[in-house]
Design an enzyme around this catalytic site. Structure first.
Site, PDB file in Angstrom:
ATOM      1  CG  ASN A 147      37.218  96.186  68.777  1.00 36.11           C
ATOM      2  OD1 ASN A 147      36.912  96.571  67.650  1.00 36.11           O
ATOM      3  ND2 ASN A 147      38.030  96.873  69.551  1.00 36.11           N
ATOM      4  CB  SER A 193      42.841  86.713  67.089  1.00 33.40           C
ATOM      5  OG  SER A 193      43.734  86.718  68.168  1.00 33.40           O
ATOM      6  CB  THR A 231      60.006  78.016  62.870  1.00 31.43           C
ATOM      7  OG1 THR A 231      61.262  78.050  62.198  1.00 31.43           O
ATOM      8  CG2 THR A 231      59.737  76.621  63.390  1.00 31.43           C
ATOM      9  CB  CYS A 322      44.843  99.578  71.146  1.00 29.13           C
ATOM     10  SG  CYS A 322      44.464  98.018  70.417  1.00 29.13           S
TER      11      CYS A 322
HETATM   12  N1  PLP Z   1      40.779  93.036  65.528  1.00 30.67           N
HETATM   13  C1  PLP Z   1      39.879  93.120  66.515  1.00 30.67           C
HETATM   14  C2  PLP Z   1      38.463  93.415  66.175  1.00 30.67           C
HETATM   15  C3  PLP Z   1      40.256  92.939  67.843  1.00 30.67           C
HETATM   16  O1  PLP Z   1      39.355  93.044  68.819  1.00 30.67           O
HETATM   17  C4  PLP Z   1      41.614  92.654  68.127  1.00 30.67           C
HETATM   18  C5  PLP Z   1      42.086  92.501  69.524  1.00 30.67           C
HETATM   19  O2  PLP Z   1      41.881  93.322  70.358  1.00 30.67           O
HETATM   20  C6  PLP Z   1      42.510  92.554  67.055  1.00 30.67           C
HETATM   21  C7  PLP Z   1      42.062  92.745  65.781  1.00 30.67           C
HETATM   22  C8  PLP Z   1      43.954  92.235  67.294  1.00 30.67           C
HETATM   23  O3  PLP Z   1      44.105  90.846  67.475  1.00 30.67           O
HETATM   24  P1  PLP Z   1      45.436  90.281  68.185  1.00 30.67           P
HETATM   25  O4  PLP Z   1      45.365  90.684  69.615  1.00 30.67           O
HETATM   26  O5  PLP Z   1      45.348  88.796  67.976  1.00 30.67           O
HETATM   27  O6  PLP Z   1      46.585  90.868  67.462  1.00 30.67           O
END
Ligand code: PLP
Length: 376
Positions: A147, A193, A231, A322
């Site tokens: 990411n 996601s 649900t 994050c």
């Molecule tokens: N994994 C990766 C590589 C991500 O970039 C992200 C989101 O930033 C996530 C997991 C987390 O996904 P979600 O925001 O759907 O919880």
């Protein structure tokens, strides 16, 4: 506003919203109810599951809806140790997303063993280092595309080195941007996601290969065939299926457009900021991410550049959503061997279909001004 942080999240597409609206307005049935509105909702959930499964080459019975990538990663890793008792050991690169690294850290404090897999200076797994983990009692977790840098891992090569071990991959960034075929990638588990591909936030899915005795991490009702209680979020599930279809139908076009924008950005930044370092390699990467370190930096300077860009209406980030705001060096770039100064001074630009070359040109001007002002 110039939004170049599409790896953090993307705006909802109009077609996605349209597909969700009936399930938010009038079709309110609970998919577990046996009367008509319930059955209607059940059909919508199962059609969405079939559609998403077809795009990742899974069987619909192998996909389970969750609240997103974080939950999928947590559920797979924690269940593999606690509820399913599949493994006692885990291995993952230090460049994984925190929603993989943090559960693994928690599990290691609860008796699991956890080893870090080395990555090279591009952030790619060093295949020979994997042989040690080729055991049935081990789960190896390697993300498909990073990411922060966009680097794509060769998962089939990883599996070749650990045929006995379970293989999980966080495919949150790759879905809809490059081909994600669970058979070709040879994964046993995968996480997805919706909100990275213009779908709604709060919905995702986990893939669990047929034949694996996977038990629920979250218990309660019997939803999702006893693998994830709660649900079903019908509107979000329908929206996710629409987003996946729209993204997967236009992957080639997305790649060409994003590549054009990131190549232009690369060229322009190299012209105006001598010594700029590109942390995203040229090949085997997502086309829509460009991670850049500025010379002579510190964490404070990195944050100042982000703030100044924000004041000029340019939205970018220093990597993972994050950690933004925390002035920490990127753990991904540190894992690749970058010095703290460069890992603290990194900015990630990430594109979507909604961006054009004018966005790149404006971002370059704003970045140069912001960078120069941190030098005085
Ligand atoms: N994994 C990766 C590589 C991500 O970039 C992200 C989101 O930033 C996530 C997991 C987390 O996904 P979600 O925001 O759907 O919880």
């Amino acid at each position: 506003m110039i939004y170049l942080d599409n790896a953090a999240t993307t705006p909802l597409k109009e077609e996605v919203l349209e597909s969700m609206l009936p399930w938010l307005r009038s079709d309110f049935g609970n998919p577990s109810s046996l009367y008509l509105p319930g059955r209607k909702a059940r059909v919508a959930v199962e059609s969405a599951r079939e559609e998403i499964a077809s795009f990742v080459n899974a069987h619909p019975s192998e996909l389970f809806f969750t609240s997103g990538g974080t939950e999928s990663n947590n559920a797979i890793l924690r269940s593999a140790f606690y509820e399913s008792r599949l493994v006692s050991s885990f291995a993952a690169p230090a460049s994984e997303h925190h929603s993989v690294l943090h559960p693994l850290r928690d599990l290691s404090s609860q008796g699991a063993s956890f080893s870090l897999i080395p990555v090279n200076c591009e952030g790619r797994v060093v295949p020979d280092s994997l042989l040690h983990f080729n055991q049935r009692s081990v789960l190896v977790s390697v993300m498909h595309a990073n990411n922060e840098t966009g680097v794509i891992q060769d998962l089939a090569l990883v599996k070749e080195h650990v045929p006995e071990a379970f293989l999980h991959s966080d495919c949150v960034q790759s879905l809809g941007k490059v081909s994600v075929n669970v058979e070709e990638l040879r994964v046993d588990f995968a996480s997805f996601s919706a909100h990275k591909i213009h779908g709604p936030k709060g919905i995702g899915a986990m893939y669990v290969r047929r034949g694996i005795d996977f038990k629920a991490h979250q218990s309660g009702g019997a939803q999702e065939r006893n693998r994830r209680a709660g649900t079903e979020a019908v509107a979000l599930i329908v929206g996710m299926a629409t987003a996946v279809r729209l993204a997967c139908d236009r992957i080639r076009e997305f790649q060409e457009r994003s590549r054009l924008l990131s190549d232009l950005l690369r060229k322009r930044l190299a012209e105006i900021i001598p010594g700029v370092r590109f942390n995203t390699p040229q090949y085997k990467v997502l086309p829509n991410i460009l991670n850049v370190s500025f010379p002579g930096g510190s964490a404070t300077q990195g944050e100042s550049i982000l703030q100044m860009l924000d004041m000029q209406g340019v939205c970018v980030s220093n990597g993972s959503a994050c950690v933004s705001g925390s002035q920490q060096a990127s753990h991904v770039l540190l894992a690749m061997g970058l010095p703290v100064s460069e890992a603290s001074m990194a900015i990630r630009f990430s594109f979507s279909f909604m961006n054009a070359t004018e966005d790149v040109e404006a971002a370059v001007v704003a970045t140069e001004q912001a960078y120069q002002s941190t030098l005085v």
